[in-house]
Design a protein around this motif. Structure first.
Motif, PDB file in Angstrom:
ATOM      1  N   ASP A 132     113.406  25.111 -21.594  1.00 35.19           N
ATOM      2  CA  ASP A 132     114.827  25.575 -20.988  1.00 35.19           C
ATOM      3  C   ASP A 132     115.709  26.315 -22.159  1.00 35.19           C
ATOM      4  OD1 ASP A 132     113.818  25.515 -18.417  1.00 35.19           O
ATOM      5  OD2 ASP A 132     115.114  23.680 -17.926  1.00 35.19           O
ATOM      6  N   LYS A 133     115.751  25.519 -23.093  1.00 32.11           N
ATOM      7  CA  LYS A 133     116.918  25.534 -24.257  1.00 32.11           C
ATOM      8  C   LYS A 133     116.259  26.812 -25.096  1.00 32.11           C
ATOM      9  CE  LYS A 133     119.899  23.668 -26.098  1.00 32.11           C
ATOM     10  NZ  LYS A 133     121.452  24.179 -25.696  1.00 32.11           N
ATOM     11  N   ILE A 134     114.891  26.592 -25.219  1.00 31.20           N
ATOM     12  CA  ILE A 134     114.210  27.836 -26.025  1.00 31.20           C
ATOM     13  C   ILE A 134     114.244  29.122 -25.106  1.00 31.20           C
ATOM     14  CG2 ILE A 134     112.050  28.482 -26.903  1.00 31.20           C
ATOM     15  CD1 ILE A 134     111.460  25.533 -27.347  1.00 31.20           C
ATOM     16  N   LYS A 135     114.080  29.129 -23.960  1.00 33.01           N
ATOM     17  CA  LYS A 135     113.971  30.213 -23.185  1.00 33.01           C
ATOM     18  C   LYS A 135     115.290  30.665 -23.035  1.00 33.01           C
ATOM     19  CE  LYS A 135     113.851  29.584 -18.753  1.00 33.01           C
ATOM     20  NZ  LYS A 135     112.916  29.262 -17.512  1.00 33.01           N
ATOM     21  N   ILE A 164     104.505  30.625 -17.222  1.00 34.40           N
ATOM     22  CA  ILE A 164     104.841  29.538 -18.242  1.00 34.40           C
ATOM     23  C   ILE A 164     106.007  29.500 -18.627  1.00 34.40           C
ATOM     24  CG2 ILE A 164     103.919  28.323 -20.145  1.00 34.40           C
ATOM     25  CD1 ILE A 164     101.089  28.775 -19.251  1.00 34.40           C
ATOM     26  N   ALA A 165     106.195  30.932 -19.174  1.00 33.79           N
ATOM     27  CA  ALA A 165     107.614  30.846 -20.035  1.00 33.79           C
ATOM     28  C   ALA A 165     108.852  30.892 -19.016  1.00 33.79           C
ATOM     29  CB  ALA A 165     107.653  32.566 -20.675  1.00 33.79           C
ATOM     30  N   LYS A 166     108.578  30.993 -17.863  1.00 36.07           N
ATOM     31  CA  LYS A 166     109.727  30.877 -16.693  1.00 36.07           C
ATOM     32  C   LYS A 166     109.907  29.449 -16.327  1.00 36.07           C
ATOM     33  CE  LYS A 166     109.337  35.345 -14.669  1.00 36.07           C
ATOM     34  NZ  LYS A 166     109.080  36.207 -13.437  1.00 36.07           N
ATOM     35  N   GLY A 167     108.810  28.547 -16.829  1.00 37.84           N
ATOM     36  CA  GLY A 167     108.883  27.077 -16.495  1.00 37.84           C
ATOM     37  C   GLY A 167     108.129  26.719 -15.294  1.00 37.84           C
ATOM     38  N   TYR A 168     107.316  27.665 -14.829  1.00 35.83           N
ATOM     39  CA  TYR A 168     106.539  27.191 -13.512  1.00 35.83           C
ATOM     40  C   TYR A 168     105.462  26.260 -14.149  1.00 35.83           C
ATOM     41  CZ  TYR A 168     108.104  31.184 -10.911  1.00 35.83           C
ATOM     42  OH  TYR A 168     109.053  31.959 -10.080  1.00 35.83           O
ATOM     43  N   SER A 169     105.277  25.359 -13.316  1.00 33.44           N
ATOM     44  CA  SER A 169     104.065  24.339 -13.423  1.00 33.44           C
ATOM     45  C   SER A 169     102.756  24.946 -12.966  1.00 33.44           C
ATOM     46  CB  SER A 169     104.362  23.118 -12.391  1.00 33.44           C
ATOM     47  OG  SER A 169     104.157  23.343 -11.033  1.00 33.44           O
ATOM     48  N   ASN A 170     101.618  24.402 -13.153  1.00 33.60           N
ATOM     49  CA  ASN A 170     100.283  24.618 -12.668  1.00 33.60           C
ATOM     50  C   ASN A 170     100.306  25.228 -11.234  1.00 33.60           C
ATOM     51  OD1 ASN A 170      99.692  24.675 -15.499  1.00 33.60           O
ATOM     52  ND2 ASN A 170      97.813  23.773 -14.843  1.00 33.60           N
ATOM     53  N   ARG A 171     100.928  24.117 -10.514  1.00 32.54           N
ATOM     54  CA  ARG A 171     101.076  24.286  -9.205  1.00 32.54           C
ATOM     55  C   ARG A 171     101.783  25.397  -8.422  1.00 32.54           C
ATOM     56  NH1 ARG A 171     102.252  18.721  -5.548  1.00 32.54           N
ATOM     57  NH2 ARG A 171     100.029  18.474  -6.437  1.00 32.54           N
ATOM     58  N   THR A 201     104.015  24.803 -23.977  1.00 33.26           N
ATOM     59  CA  THR A 201     105.313  25.031 -24.580  1.00 33.26           C
ATOM     60  C   THR A 201     104.943  26.002 -25.667  1.00 33.26           C
ATOM     61  OG1 THR A 201     106.098  22.641 -24.006  1.00 33.26           O
ATOM     62  CG2 THR A 201     107.473  23.944 -25.539  1.00 33.26           C
ATOM     63  N   GLN A 202     104.072  25.663 -26.381  1.00 29.58           N
ATOM     64  CA  GLN A 202     103.794  26.713 -27.520  1.00 29.58           C
ATOM     65  C   GLN A 202     103.334  28.114 -26.989  1.00 29.58           C
ATOM     66  OE1 GLN A 202     100.736  24.314 -29.516  1.00 29.58           O
ATOM     67  NE2 GLN A 202     102.001  24.239 -31.229  1.00 29.58           N
ATOM     68  N   ILE A 203     102.639  28.102 -25.729  1.00 28.91           N
ATOM     69  CA  ILE A 203     102.250  29.403 -24.945  1.00 28.91           C
ATOM     70  C   ILE A 203     103.674  30.213 -24.733  1.00 28.91           C
ATOM     71  CG2 ILE A 203     101.475  30.277 -22.782  1.00 28.91           C
ATOM     72  CD1 ILE A 203      99.115  28.329 -22.844  1.00 28.91           C
ATOM     73  N   ALA A 204     104.578  29.385 -24.047  1.00 29.31           N
ATOM     74  CA  ALA A 204     105.829  29.975 -23.796  1.00 29.31           C
ATOM     75  C   ALA A 204     106.649  30.545 -24.834  1.00 29.31           C
ATOM     76  CB  ALA A 204     106.701  28.861 -22.935  1.00 29.31           C
ATOM     77  N   ILE A 205     106.777  29.693 -25.885  1.00 23.49           N
ATOM     78  CA  ILE A 205     107.365  30.330 -27.099  1.00 23.49           C
ATOM     79  C   ILE A 205     106.497  31.423 -27.828  1.00 23.49           C
ATOM     80  CG2 ILE A 205     108.097  29.761 -29.487  1.00 23.49           C
ATOM     81  CD1 ILE A 205     108.452  26.804 -28.653  1.00 23.49           C
ATOM     82  N   TYR A 206     105.405  31.658 -27.618  1.00 21.92           N
ATOM     83  CA  TYR A 206     104.492  32.602 -28.113  1.00 21.92           C
ATOM     84  C   TYR A 206     104.880  33.673 -27.508  1.00 21.92           C
ATOM     85  CZ  TYR A 206     100.326  35.634 -29.126  1.00 21.92           C
ATOM     86  OH  TYR A 206      99.537  36.539 -29.777  1.00 21.92           O
ATOM     87  N   PHE A 207     104.825  33.662 -25.877  1.00 20.64           N
ATOM     88  CA  PHE A 207     105.120  34.818 -25.203  1.00 20.64           C
ATOM     89  C   PHE A 207     106.427  35.320 -25.485  1.00 20.64           C
ATOM     90  CE2 PHE A 207     106.388  36.693 -20.885  1.00 20.64           C
ATOM     91  CZ  PHE A 207     105.414  37.321 -20.839  1.00 20.64           C
TER      92      PHE A 207
END
Length: 213
Positions: A132-135, A164-171, A201-207
């Motif tokens: 969340d802080k990164i986003k 994922i970048a929005k913080g969504y879980s797989n479900r 988390t790395q995927i989110a940061i990369y995105f």
């Protein structure tokens, strides 16, 4: 049962000894040492076989993020940042330097215990508050603006990366896209394979940044 060998590094003696007492109470852990700064932590991991290094961020001489880089590059020990601070700069640097986890000290001891075991078994743990802080730092929009090379990924993979970048879980992703959780997991595996990343988390940061950490 082979015990998980742990090093603790924190310049606050009260926290350092408290962690030692708490973690030592779990039969699956063996506390090897408790040191007061990053330099001592790195030196210890180089000269001893430790499975996990729990590192505070702000320590004199050498901080936990700097120690993480040395430990990750020169030893087989898995560094975990355990801190009261969730500063954006430290989060990204810790990832870049090879941290396998970033946890806040106000967690319940059981959660820290579970995180250590998860990381020992080859996974990574980065709490939602960290993402969340990164986003929030990188994007003021509720819909993150992708910084990735779109040609590398399918449309569905880009959709999943965005969620994922929005913080969504797989479900939550599976419900949003009307696909099974297993299919979501397969897409994430594909994304990790294409990027060489290790966790979501790395995927989110990369995105969000277009940078690999």
């Amino acid at each position: 049962m082979e015990k998980i060998k742990i090093l603790i590094a924190d310049d606050n003696s009260f926290i350092r000894e408290g962690l030692k007492i708490i973690l030592d109470s779990y039969e699956e852990f063996e506390i090897l040492a408790a040191v007061a700064n990053g330099r001592e932590a790195a030196s210890y991991c180089i000269s001893h076989v430790a499975d996990i290094a729990l590192l505070d961020v702000r320590m004199p001489g050498m901080n936990g993020v700097e120690a993480t880089k040395i430990i990750a590059e020169e030893t087989s020990t898995k560094p975990i940042i355990l801190t009261t601070f969730d500063d954006d700069e430290y989060i990204v640097d810790a990832l870049k330097n090879g941290a396998k986890g970033y946890l806040l000290k106000n967690n319940d001891p059981e959660k820290i215990r579970d995180a250590i075991k998860t990381i020992y078994n080859g996974n990574s743990i980065f709490q939602d508050v960290v993402l969340d802080k990164i986003k929030n730092n990188l994007s003021d929009s509720s819909t993150p603006e992708p910084k990735i090379d779109s040609k590398q990924f399918t449309e569905r993979e880009r959709e999943i990366m965005s969620l994922i970048a929005k913080g969504y879980s797989n479900r939550a992703i599976s419900k949003n896209l009307f696909i099974s959780e297993g299919t979501v997991a397969n897409y994430i595996t594909s994304i990790l394979g294409k990027t060489g990343l290790e966790h979501r988390t790395q995927i989110a940061i990369y995105f969000l940044t277009g940078k690999i950490y």
